[in-house]
Design a protein around this motif. Structure first.
Motif, short mmCIF file in Angstrom:
data_model
loop_
_atom_site.label_atom_id
_atom_site.label_comp_id
_atom_site.label_asym_id
_atom_site.label_seq_id
_atom_site.Cartn_x
_atom_site.Cartn_y
_atom_site.Cartn_z
N PRO A 57 -7.25 -1.29 3.73
CA PRO A 57 -7.98 -1.55 4.98
C PRO A 57 -7.06 -1.89 6.15
O PRO A 57 -7.47 -1.77 7.30
N ASP A 58 -5.83 -2.29 5.85
CA ASP A 58 -4.85 -2.55 6.91
C ASP A 58 -4.05 -1.30 7.24
O ASP A 58 -3.08 -1.35 8.00
N LEU A 59 -4.44 -0.17 6.66
CA LEU A 59 -3.83 1.15 6.87
C LEU A 59 -2.52 1.36 6.12
O LEU A 59 -1.90 2.40 6.24
N LYS A 60 -2.10 0.39 5.33
CA LYS A 60 -0.86 0.56 4.58
C LYS A 60 -1.07 1.50 3.40
O LYS A 60 -2.11 1.48 2.74
N LEU A 61 -0.07 2.34 3.15
CA LEU A 61 -0.09 3.20 1.98
C LEU A 61 0.32 2.39 0.76
O LEU A 61 1.32 1.68 0.77
N VAL A 62 -0.50 2.50 -0.30
CA VAL A 62 -0.24 1.75 -1.53
C VAL A 62 -0.45 2.69 -2.72
O VAL A 62 -1.08 3.74 -2.59
N PRO A 63 0.07 2.34 -3.89
CA PRO A 63 -0.16 3.18 -5.07
C PRO A 63 -1.64 3.31 -5.39
O PRO A 63 -2.41 2.37 -5.25
N GLY A 64 -1.99 4.51 -5.82
CA GLY A 64 -3.35 4.77 -6.27
C GLY A 64 -3.30 5.19 -7.72
O GLY A 64 -2.97 4.39 -8.60
N LEU A 65 -3.60 6.46 -7.98
CA LEU A 65 -3.47 6.97 -9.35
C LEU A 65 -2.02 7.20 -9.74
O LEU A 65 -1.72 7.40 -10.92
N ALA A 66 -1.13 7.17 -8.78
CA ALA A 66 0.32 7.14 -9.05
C ALA A 66 0.80 5.72 -8.82
O ALA A 66 0.48 5.10 -7.81
N THR A 67 1.56 5.20 -9.75
CA THR A 67 2.09 3.84 -9.60
C THR A 67 3.37 3.82 -8.78
O THR A 67 3.71 2.79 -8.18
N PHE A 111 -13.86 9.07 -5.55
CA PHE A 111 -12.58 9.65 -5.94
C PHE A 111 -11.41 8.71 -5.61
O PHE A 111 -11.53 7.82 -4.77
N ASP A 112 -10.30 8.99 -6.26
CA ASP A 112 -9.02 8.35 -5.92
C ASP A 112 -7.98 9.44 -5.71
O ASP A 112 -8.05 10.52 -6.31
N GLY A 113 -7.00 9.14 -4.88
CA GLY A 113 -5.83 9.99 -4.74
C GLY A 113 -4.64 9.36 -5.45
O GLY A 113 -4.70 8.23 -5.94
N LEU A 114 -3.55 10.10 -5.49
CA LEU A 114 -2.33 9.53 -6.05
C LEU A 114 -1.86 8.35 -5.23
O LEU A 114 -1.29 7.39 -5.75
N VAL A 115 -2.11 8.44 -3.93
CA VAL A 115 -1.76 7.37 -2.99
C VAL A 115 -3.05 6.92 -2.32
O VAL A 115 -3.98 7.72 -2.16
N MET A 116 -3.12 5.65 -1.94
CA MET A 116 -4.31 5.13 -1.28
C MET A 116 -3.90 4.45 0.02
O MET A 116 -2.75 4.05 0.19
N ARG A 117 -4.86 4.33 0.92
CA ARG A 117 -4.64 3.61 2.17
C ARG A 117 -5.56 2.38 2.16
O ARG A 117 -6.76 2.49 2.01
#
Length: 513
Positions: free
Chosen positions: A74-84, A66-72
């Motif tokens: 490996p460095d724990l930073k929040l990055v865009p996922g299914l939401a840009t 699965f993917d979320g709108l937001v992803m984390r």
């Protein structure tokens, strides 16, 4: 602007710690390598539906499917996922997400705004109420479709942890048509997501097989097949690793670390993680309803020695039920000292007689914790208790014994800290009516927990969360034990595998030589 400042605030505490993730070195050759990667997990979550679970074992697999709108990352930073991208509107009463275009679920179904709305309607509705995730997202009133690639989250109240929660567990986006066709029970065993791997087969309590999704929006994985095996015993996971039948063994017990280190084909990856362990007090029990008795129990246990000896330094003692990676960690909070004489004095003053029985309940499938609790019981016997350990099968313990308030005087709590924010731990542990709080109802604590959820000001939230930690420690509501390292055993054949501290692995770039 508010979205960027919130991400920056989260990043200040949970994102800047490079030790929280381990990236194995990339292979010398950059050519794609086909093959199979096999991973041993300790536990089968029992359902692959994102709204059904909170277990680390689910996270270790779910991020492949699965993917979320937001992803984390490996460095724990929040990055865009299914939401840009996203933006806060109407004084943060609405959060607008702009969705990635051209994405499909693994069965070819289109990902769009309708899928996002369906996911959250389901999570916040009757189906979500059956699982443990709904309370993490009930700050959302509803999701409104703006157009095919834009949604608004209309909020009931502020939720400063929402973005990081959208990167995990219950908020993973699911396919409306597929679920309508197959039903919820079938989806539990044969899930479909937008992730880099899709499920081929699932045999409960045995294993799960996935294959690469060639149409993954983030790029096709470099391996063809990903196999998970459920192996409860750490020694068996390690034996399978040594035999070459497993490439990565998760949750390696401390006692097994030297075995792996001595094998030239293997290596240990050990990083500070978010997982913490404590023994919570049953405050309805006549014995541990007494604060002085609880403090005596805390003072009786030498946690520093346990970490050095039983845990071989693969952990650190904790003062609060959170790791140093957690937003809200109180750096100035001092623990009750190890003081057996003082503990005996408190027990005498409370009228506790030598030989008083004290039961410690725990999940029996964790060999390391069993050794720790044997040491804890030994310390408690030294101050006069007749301490006994009572192990339970994990699902019974988690779904019956704890939430229904059937524990002994002390009971294990282990928490993955997946949001890297103390809110998600403290609210679920200490707020009245929560599943993991079967005994306490403290209005003052409830008020603090609710107050920090009403503001996006990180400094104010941090101060309040640290006050919560202090309140719990001052009243000895738990016996804090340790923050464990995340320990993997890894075959040296595996290259470029992301092995993060929270065990939410993603193998898009992994290869097997």
């Amino acid at each position: 602007m508010l979205g960027r400042s919130l991400a920056k605030a989260i990043g200040k505490h949970a994102l800047g710690l490079a030790l929280a993730a381990a990236l194995l070195p990339a292979a010398a050759s950059q050519a794609q390598a086909a093959g199979t990667l096999t991973v041993a997990l300790r536990q089968d979550p029992g359902s692959w539906d994102p709204i059904d679970t909170f277990l680390v074992a689910w996270g270790s697999v779910g991020s492949q499917i699965f993917d979320g709108l937001v992803m984390r990352g490996p460095d724990l930073k929040l990055v865009p996922g299914l939401a840009t991208s996203w933006e806060f509107l109407d004084d943060a009463n609405r959060i607008r997400f702009h969705l990635r275009e051209g994405v499909t679920f693994q069965n070819g179904e289109a990902f769009d705004a309708a899928a996002v709305k369906f996911t959250f309607d389901r999570l916040l509705g009757p189906e979500g109420a059956k699982g443990p995730q709904q309370s993490n997202y009930n700050s959302i009133d509803h999701v409104a479709v703006v157009d095919d690639h834009t949604v608004d989250f209309v909020m009931k109240r502020p939720d400063p942890v929402l973005l990081t929660k959208l990167a995990g567990y219950g908020a993973m986006i699911v396919p409306p048509k597929y679920i309508a066709e197959t039903g919820d029970d079938a989806f539990n065993a044969a899930p479909i997501g937008t992730g880099p791997f899709k499920v081929v087969s699932y045999e409960p309590k045995v294993g799960l097989t996935l294959e690469a999704n060639p149409n993954y929006w983030g790029g096709a994985p470099k391996i063809d097949r990903l196999v998970y095996r459920f192996i409860a015993e750490s020694s068996t996971r390690v034996a399978e690793l040594q035999a070459g039948r497993v490439d990565i063994a998760t949750q390696v017990e401390v006692a097994q670390v030297p075995v792996i280190e001595q094998d030239p084909k293997l290596q240990i990856v050990s990083v500070p993680g978010p997982t913490v362990y404590a023994m919570r007090f049953n405050t309805k029990d006549p014995l541990t309803s007494n604060e002085a008795v609880r403090k005596a129990i805390v003072m009786a246990v030498d946690r520093d020695t346990i970490v050095k000896t039983v845990l071989a330094g693969q952990a650190e003692p904790i003062v609060s039920f959170q790791s140093r990676l957690s937003f809200g960690y109180p750096p100035d909070l001092k623990p009750l000292p190890f003081d057996p004489a003082g503990a005996k004095a408190l027990l005498a003053q409370a009228g506790v007689k030598p030989g008083t029985p004290l039961q410690l309940d725990f999940r029996g499938d964790n060999a390391t914790l069993r050794e720790v609790l044997q040491a804890v019981a030994g310390y408690l016997q030294m101050v006069g208790f007749k301490a006994t350990l009572k192990p339970y099968e994990s699902n019974v313990f988690l779904n019956d014994i704890v939430p229904n308030g059937k524990t002994g005087a002390l009971f294990q709590e282990g928490w993955g800290g997946w949001t890297f924010d103390y809110d998600n731990t403290a609210y679920l542990m200490y707020h009245t009516g929560e599943k993991w709080n079967p005994y306490d109802s403290i209005p003052e604590l409830d008020a603090m927990l609710e107050a920090q959820r009403k503001t996006y000001d990180p400094a104010e939230r941090e101060k309040t969360l640290q006050a919560v930690a202090g309140y719990v420690a001052d009243r000895a509501m738990e016996l804090p034990l340790y923050n464990s390292n995340t320990i993997y055993g890894v075959s040296k054949r595996v290259q470029n595998a992301q092995l993060p501290s929270d065990e939410r692995m993603r193998f898009v770039d992994a290869t097997v030589e």
